[in-house]
Design a protein around this motif. Sequence first.
Motif, short mmCIF file in Angstrom:
data_model
loop_
_atom_site.label_atom_id
_atom_site.label_comp_id
_atom_site.label_asym_id
_atom_site.label_seq_id
_atom_site.Cartn_x
_atom_site.Cartn_y
_atom_site.Cartn_z
N THR A 1 -33.14 -35.60 29.13
CA THR A 1 -31.87 -35.64 28.41
C THR A 1 -32.07 -36.47 27.16
OG1 THR A 1 -30.68 -35.50 30.50
CG2 THR A 1 -29.42 -36.23 28.57
N PRO A 2 -31.86 -35.88 25.98
CA PRO A 2 -32.05 -36.65 24.75
C PRO A 2 -31.04 -37.79 24.66
CG PRO A 2 -31.18 -34.47 24.26
CD PRO A 2 -31.43 -34.51 25.73
N TRP A 3 -31.46 -38.91 24.11
CA TRP A 3 -30.58 -40.06 23.94
C TRP A 3 -29.69 -39.90 22.73
CZ3 TRP A 3 -33.32 -45.30 25.29
CH2 TRP A 3 -33.83 -45.23 26.59
N ALA A 4 -30.14 -39.11 21.76
CA ALA A 4 -29.36 -38.88 20.54
C ALA A 4 -28.86 -37.44 20.54
CB ALA A 4 -30.21 -39.15 19.31
N ARG A 5 -27.73 -37.22 19.88
CA ARG A 5 -27.16 -35.87 19.81
C ARG A 5 -27.99 -34.97 18.90
NH1 ARG A 5 -21.21 -37.23 18.29
NH2 ARG A 5 -21.97 -39.34 18.15
N GLY A 6 -27.84 -33.66 19.11
CA GLY A 6 -28.48 -32.68 18.24
C GLY A 6 -29.95 -32.46 18.50
N ARG A 7 -30.43 -32.87 19.63
CA ARG A 7 -31.86 -32.74 19.96
C ARG A 7 -32.05 -31.50 20.83
NH1 ARG A 7 -32.58 -36.14 16.13
NH2 ARG A 7 -32.73 -38.32 16.63
N ASP A 8 -32.05 -30.33 20.22
CA ASP A 8 -32.13 -29.09 20.97
C ASP A 8 -33.44 -28.34 20.74
OD1 ASP A 8 -31.66 -28.46 18.36
OD2 ASP A 8 -29.94 -27.17 18.75
N HIS A 9 -34.41 -29.02 20.18
CA HIS A 9 -35.68 -28.43 19.78
C HIS A 9 -36.77 -29.09 20.64
CE1 HIS A 9 -37.74 -26.27 16.60
NE2 HIS A 9 -38.54 -27.28 16.40
N PHE A 10 -37.56 -28.29 21.35
CA PHE A 10 -38.61 -28.84 22.23
C PHE A 10 -39.95 -28.85 21.52
CE2 PHE A 10 -35.51 -27.33 25.32
CZ PHE A 10 -35.48 -28.38 26.22
N ILE A 11 -40.64 -29.98 21.63
CA ILE A 11 -42.02 -30.11 21.17
C ILE A 11 -42.87 -30.38 22.40
CG2 ILE A 11 -43.64 -31.49 19.82
CD1 ILE A 11 -41.32 -31.98 17.86
N VAL A 12 -43.94 -29.62 22.54
CA VAL A 12 -44.84 -29.74 23.68
C VAL A 12 -46.18 -30.23 23.17
CG1 VAL A 12 -45.96 -28.50 25.57
CG2 VAL A 12 -43.64 -27.84 24.83
N ILE A 13 -46.66 -31.31 23.77
CA ILE A 13 -47.96 -31.87 23.41
C ILE A 13 -48.94 -31.58 24.54
CG2 ILE A 13 -49.26 -33.96 22.84
CD1 ILE A 13 -46.49 -35.17 22.01
N THR A 14 -49.96 -30.81 24.24
CA THR A 14 -51.00 -30.50 25.21
C THR A 14 -52.08 -31.56 25.08
OG1 THR A 14 -50.51 -28.15 25.09
CG2 THR A 14 -52.67 -28.78 25.97
N ALA A 15 -52.25 -32.33 26.13
CA ALA A 15 -53.21 -33.44 26.12
C ALA A 15 -54.64 -32.92 26.11
CB ALA A 15 -52.99 -34.33 27.33
N VAL A 16 -55.41 -33.42 25.15
CA VAL A 16 -56.84 -33.15 25.10
C VAL A 16 -57.60 -34.34 25.67
CG1 VAL A 16 -58.79 -32.75 23.55
CG2 VAL A 16 -56.60 -31.62 23.11
N GLU A 17 -57.10 -35.53 25.37
CA GLU A 17 -57.75 -36.76 25.80
C GLU A 17 -56.68 -37.76 26.18
OE1 GLU A 17 -61.28 -38.57 23.64
OE2 GLU A 17 -59.61 -39.80 22.94
N ALA A 18 -56.89 -38.47 27.28
CA ALA A 18 -56.00 -39.55 27.69
C ALA A 18 -56.85 -40.76 28.01
CB ALA A 18 -55.16 -39.15 28.90
N THR A 19 -56.57 -41.87 27.34
CA THR A 19 -57.31 -43.10 27.57
C THR A 19 -56.32 -44.22 27.83
OG1 THR A 19 -57.35 -43.62 25.21
CG2 THR A 19 -59.25 -42.41 26.10
#
Length: 136
Positions: free
Chosen positions: A110-128
């Motif tokens: 649930t977005p904390w701010a209004r108007g956040r109806d656009h999804f961005i997906v980050i596919t992890a290549v590396e996690a450290t």
Amino acid sequence: MKLDSAGLQVLTHEECMRLLPSRPIGRIVFTDRALPAVQPVNFCLDEQDIVIRTAAGSKLAAATRHAVVAFEADDFDTEARSGWSVTVVGYARVADDPAEIARLERLPLTPWARGRDHFIVITAVEATGRRIQQPT
């Protein structure tokens, strides 16, 4: 347990991905007009992908289209002088398939701010990550 040269515990990819969802806020690092930019965001994991919501016309939405980004979350106990930090590097994309959007809308994000109806997906290549714990 593997330690780095400073004596911090080195976290595995699996440990990093397990720790990420334990925090409600992370920071996305992206490029804005050829300069690094950092923005705090709430997020959730969708399997191994990091999902955030933003406004369709925001700088963040524009800057993360098919871009390499970094994402960081951490947790620290200042009194115990212990904690961890995880950094993920991966590819960001805008979710534009209607079926995927419908699925992402069911995530506990649930977005904390209004108007956040656009999804961005980050596919992890590396996690450290690193963990610091004071000896007991």
